[in-house]
Write a protein that holds these residues in place. Structure first.
Motif: not given
Length: 339
Positions: A33-37, A39-50, A52-57
């Motif tokens: 639903e959130l489209g997390v995958a 956001k990872l196409v450019q490479g690994p990221r922390s849950a915190a940075s994801l 922030e971009e997605l506007g979730v907890h």
């Protein structure tokens, strides 16, 4: 959670894992639903940075990703960065064969909520769908365009995975005309038109579904007509083959006979009806049709059927089963001709 299908799982642990299965479905649903995958196409990221971009907890997202990483959807490295895995690639919107829309559909509330009340269904044999949502399944989708869109996009996504392989499992090259009855956005018919250059097609469905048809963008406007209608009333006349892909499993026997009879009455001399649904084999082996069948039980009046079930339906519609062809997917091609 141990590997679900690993033979070393203790029988007691298997029961516990199965009991927890809906937690995994919920986790998968949320990241689709959130489209997390994406956001990872450019490479690994922390849950915190994801987050922030997605506007979730952030912590909530981390905990969900950590669970999914334990079943090979995403992976977390020592630094706490999450990356795509081969399975997670399918959750990307733009990946070839993307299943993001399929996951959103499979975990939609129209399936989820009735499944939670399965015991009532087993007691009564009736889906609680109408009680929960106020009207039957397809009426509800018709009246809620947002839910309807999730459903139809999900069906297209699920079908794209199998359409080419199923179309190639039947010899369409000797036919001149094929009607795809309730053919949705036309994904299957496009594969038939690619494989059989002499076929003229008709994509037959409700107007609001045909609005999403992909025939023109696939370059087949010259060889394929879009026709609006209702297969309970009638289907386009005079074709050599009528395809019913994932249609009959939505309905009870009486309704199926009506749809089949409409095809029988419309088809050209020597014509055939091709039912593309699962055919449940005897025995205890796992089969996609068995899962789908209980999903139907929860939300719809339909069911998956055995060879014998199809034989009986055809007989009542003036048809007879001529053969069943396997395909590389969970679906089989069950062919019927005039009795």
């Amino acid at each position: 959670m141990h590997g679900m299908n690993s033979p070393t799982v203790h029988p007691a642990q298997r029961i516990v894992d199965l009991g927890f299965g809906f937690i995994l479905s919920g986790a998968l649903s949320s990241v689709a639903e959130l489209g997390v995958a994406d956001k990872l196409v450019q490479g690994p990221r922390s849950a915190a940075s994801l987050a922030e971009e997605l506007g979730v907890h952030a912590q909530a997202l981390y905990r969900v990703l950590r669970l999914l990483a334990s079943v090979e959807v995403f992976s977390e490295d020592a630094a706490g960065l999450f990356s795509l895995t081969p399975a997670a690639e399918y959750l990307r919107s733009d990946a070839p064969g993307s299943l993001r829309a399929a996951v959103r559909m499979l975990t939609q509330r129209i399936f989820w909520a009735p499944t939670g009340e399965m015991v009532d269904t087993v007691r009564t044999g009736q889906t609680p769908f109408d009680r929960i949502f106020g009207k039957p399944f397809f009426d509800y989708l018709h009246h809620d365009p947002a839910q309807g869109a999730v459903f139809h996009q999900g069906m297209s996504s699920l079908s794209d995975m199998e359409n080419g392989a199923i179309a190639a499992s039947y010899d369409f090259t000797g036919l001149s005309s094929v009607v795809d009855v309730g053919g949705g956005h036309g994904g299957f018919l496009i594969e038939v038109l690619k494989l059989a250059p002499q076929v003229r097609g008709v994509l037959f469905d409700h107007g609001q579904v045909l609005a999403g048809a992909r025939i023109a963008q696939a370059g087949f406007s010259q060889r394929c007509a879009l026709e609006e209608g209702d297969f309970f009333q009638a289907v386009p006349k005079g074709a050599e083959a009528y395809v019913l892909k994932r249609i009959l499993h939505d309905w009870n026997d009486e309704t199926c006979v009506r749809i089949l009879r409409n095809c029988r009455e419309a088809m050209a001399e020597g014509g055939r009806v091709l039912v593309l649904d699962t055919v449940i084999p005897p025995g205890n082996a796992p089969h996609g049709g068995k899962v789908l069948d209980v999903m139907m039980l929860a939300s719809l009046p339909g069911r998956e059927r055995t060879e014998e079930d199809f034989r009986k339906l055809f007989a009542q519609a003036g048809l007879k089963l001529s053969r069943i062809l396997p395909t590389p997917s969970a679906l089989s091609i069950t062919e019927a001709v005039a009795a």
